[in-house]
Design a protein around this motif. Structure first.
Motif, short mmCIF file in Angstrom:
data_model
loop_
_atom_site.label_atom_id
_atom_site.label_comp_id
_atom_site.label_asym_id
_atom_site.label_seq_id
_atom_site.Cartn_x
_atom_site.Cartn_y
_atom_site.Cartn_z
N LYS A 357 0.85 -1.19 0.00
CA LYS A 357 0.00 0.00 0.00
C LYS A 357 0.89 1.25 0.00
O LYS A 357 2.08 1.20 0.34
N ILE A 358 0.31 2.37 -0.40
CA ILE A 358 1.04 3.64 -0.38
C ILE A 358 1.21 4.06 1.07
O ILE A 358 0.23 4.17 1.83
N SER A 359 2.45 4.28 1.47
CA SER A 359 2.74 4.61 2.86
C SER A 359 3.06 6.10 3.06
O SER A 359 2.83 6.65 4.14
N GLN A 360 3.61 6.75 2.04
CA GLN A 360 3.97 8.17 2.13
C GLN A 360 3.76 8.82 0.77
O GLN A 360 3.87 8.16 -0.27
N SER A 361 3.51 10.11 0.75
CA SER A 361 3.35 10.84 -0.50
C SER A 361 3.76 12.29 -0.30
O SER A 361 3.53 12.86 0.78
N TRP A 362 4.37 12.91 -1.30
CA TRP A 362 4.81 14.31 -1.22
C TRP A 362 4.98 14.86 -2.63
O TRP A 362 4.90 14.12 -3.63
N PHE A 363 5.19 16.17 -2.74
CA PHE A 363 5.42 16.75 -4.06
C PHE A 363 6.63 17.67 -3.98
O PHE A 363 7.04 18.14 -2.92
N ASN A 364 7.19 17.93 -5.16
CA ASN A 364 8.39 18.76 -5.27
C ASN A 364 8.21 19.71 -6.45
O ASN A 364 7.88 19.27 -7.56
N VAL A 365 8.40 21.02 -6.20
CA VAL A 365 8.33 22.01 -7.27
C VAL A 365 9.75 22.46 -7.58
O VAL A 365 10.41 23.08 -6.75
N MET A 366 10.21 22.13 -8.77
CA MET A 366 11.58 22.45 -9.17
C MET A 366 11.54 23.57 -10.21
O MET A 366 10.86 23.47 -11.23
N THR A 367 12.26 24.64 -9.92
CA THR A 367 12.34 25.76 -10.86
C THR A 367 13.73 25.79 -11.49
O THR A 367 14.56 24.92 -11.25
N LYS A 368 13.97 26.80 -12.28
CA LYS A 368 15.23 26.90 -13.01
C LYS A 368 16.41 26.99 -12.06
O LYS A 368 16.39 27.75 -11.09
N GLY A 369 17.44 26.17 -12.31
CA GLY A 369 18.64 26.18 -11.49
C GLY A 369 18.63 25.18 -10.36
O GLY A 369 19.66 24.97 -9.70
N ASN A 370 17.50 24.54 -10.07
CA ASN A 370 17.42 23.54 -9.00
C ASN A 370 17.86 22.17 -9.50
O ASN A 370 17.91 21.89 -10.70
N HIS A 371 18.15 21.31 -8.54
CA HIS A 371 18.48 19.91 -8.87
C HIS A 371 18.11 19.03 -7.67
O HIS A 371 17.84 19.54 -6.58
N VAL A 372 18.08 17.71 -7.87
CA VAL A 372 17.83 16.74 -6.80
C VAL A 372 19.09 15.90 -6.63
O VAL A 372 19.58 15.31 -7.59
#
Length: 461
Positions: A357-372
């Motif tokens: 089952k899905i245990s966690q969920s989140w979102f990420n907004v990446m703009t210009k110049g960002n990285h992961v």
């Protein structure tokens, strides 16, 4: 299939190899690749599962149909039940399921021909195109040739079939020539005899029954296979040496006796490769159905048909169906996968197991110049990245192979998608990626204004 339809190419080299991608091989599976591609595109992965089920049922039906007029349905049903553990040994989506159906076709027409149920012209008209199709679908085409050749050789020794020896020889020769109609020609025809020398390491499905028993002593299907064959051999010996004292009058007829002998020889011929390489177990199980049915008929046939046991006669028809239905209802831990489709669900082709089952969920907004930065998802089984919004040209998601630290020296003749240490997937709006949570991933610097990722982790229920 994708390579053919999208680029107009066919694979003739070891495309999936890390070190020898240019090594040539005889591609007998190219036709199945086209079929699987079309089915997957049209219906999805579930469609491939249903296609495989249809093919194995077709193979079983044809073996049953060949003897329907000689043996009662209840005995054929019981024979299928006894052979089912061997037939269902390989339940994954594999090209050999086409071979099971085509083997049933070859057996049906060859058996019908030597019992005056099909003309030689009709057999040629049907079987030669089948062999051309088979050699371009799967490497097991050699099994079809072996079946025709075995019946041909047996016809010289069995009086009831001597009249068919010449025509069977012609059928075998023309089938052999038909198998030259493959992309590799003569080389492709000989590939089944060379392929096992081309493996660079041991593959479980190419191992013998004795090897697998030693490695997996708790798996009883190999013992079952041995016991079943020993019982059948003992029954054969009893019928051959005591036929004059045998009470079943039909067995005393020469053509019936020769038919029984032929089935015994075919069972023995196909038992040899099955015991040598377990990949042949389902083929052995299919060929064994008629021989098991003959033995059931002559062992318990008169007893079952006795007037005071009519209920048992009907029960033998319902028994296989009842057993399969009950098997589907048993808990996973109490039934082997041969009987219970709910056993080992990841092999069913229906997607992810239903116990996460899905245990966690989140979102990420990446703009210009960002990285992961590179990371994994601990305490998760399968992770996901979904892009509800992403500007065109957004930075791709990159996956890193966990084998990198263990590759001290590796030479690549050329790069393929399957020998890279890292691979990237496009970031496009509306795409969902699922991946194992232990797989490290990251992005480089983003060059677009907006890249939104919705992610989630999963865990066992």
């Amino acid at each position: 299939g994708a390579l053919f339809f999208e680029e107009g190419k066919m694979l003739f080299s070891n495309y999936y190899s890390y070190t020898e991608p240019d090594y040539p091989f005889g591609n007998h599976h190219w036709g199945i690749g086209l079929i699987y591609y079309i089915v997957h595109k049209s219906i999805g992965f579930v469609g491939l599962s249903y296609l495989n089920m249809m093919l194995i049922v077709t193979g079983v039906f044809l073996f049953i149909r060949s003897l329907r007029k000689n043996i009662d349905l209840q005995f054929l049903s019981l024979a299928v039940l006894l052979c089912l553990p061997l037939i269902n040994w390989r339940v994954e989506i594999r090209p050999e399921f086409f071979s099971y159906a085509l083997l049933g076709l070859v057996y049906y027409f060859v058996w019908g021909f030597i019992h005056n149920k099909a003309t030689f012209k009709r057999v040629l008209t049907v079987l030669l195109p089948i062999m051309v199709l088979w050699v371009n679908l799967h490497i097991f085409f050699v099994i079809g040739l072996s079946l025709i050749g075995a019946v041909w050789v047996c016809s010289f020794a069995l009086r009831s079939y001597k009249a068919y020896s010449k025509q069977l020889g012609i059928l075998f020769s023309l089938s052999l020539l038909a198998c030259l109609l493959n992309p590799g020609g003569l080389w492709g025809l000989l590939e089944p005899f060379n392929i096992f020398r081309e493996y660079g390491y041991m593959v479980a499905e190419n191992m013998s029954v004795a090897f697998m028993q030693d490695r997996y002593p708790a798996d009883y299907k190999y013992l079952y296979m041995e016991v079943l064959l020993i019982v059948l051999l003992l029954l054969s010996a009893y019928f051959f040496f005591r036929k004059n004292k045998f009470t079943h009058e039909e067995f005393l007829l020469k053509d019936v006796e020769d038919g029984y002998k032929l089935q015994a020889i075919l069972a023995l011929c196909f038992a040899i490769p099955a015991f040598s390489m377990i990949r042949f177990m389902p083929v052995f199980g299919l060929v064994l159905i008629p021989f098991v049915a003959w033995n059931i008929k002559y062992c318990i046939g008169e007893w079952v048909k006795a007037k005071y046991l009519p209920a048992l006669n009907k029960a033998l028809i319902a028994l296989p169906l009842l057993f399969i239905v009950l098997g589907c209802s048993l808990p996973q831990g109490y039934a082997y996968r041969y009987w219970n489709p709910k056993w080992n669900p990841q092999n069913s082709g229906m997607g992810l197991p239903d116990n996460i089952k899905i245990s966690q969920s989140w979102f990420n907004v990446m703009t210009k110049g960002n990285h992961v930065a590179g990371h994994i998802h601990e305490m998760s089984v399968v992770s996901a990245a979904y892009y509800p919004r992403a500007d065109e040209g957004s930075v791709p998601l990159r996956f890193k192979s966990p084998l990198g630290p263990y590759k001290m020296f590796e030479y690549h003749a050329r790069q393929t998608p399957y020998n890279q240490n890292e691979i990237e997937v496009k970031c496009e709006q509306g795409i969902l990626y699922l991946f194992p949570s232990w797989l490290e991933h990251y992005t480089r610097e983003n060059k677009t204004n907006e890249r939104i990722t919705l992610s989630f982790n999963t865990y066992y229920r």
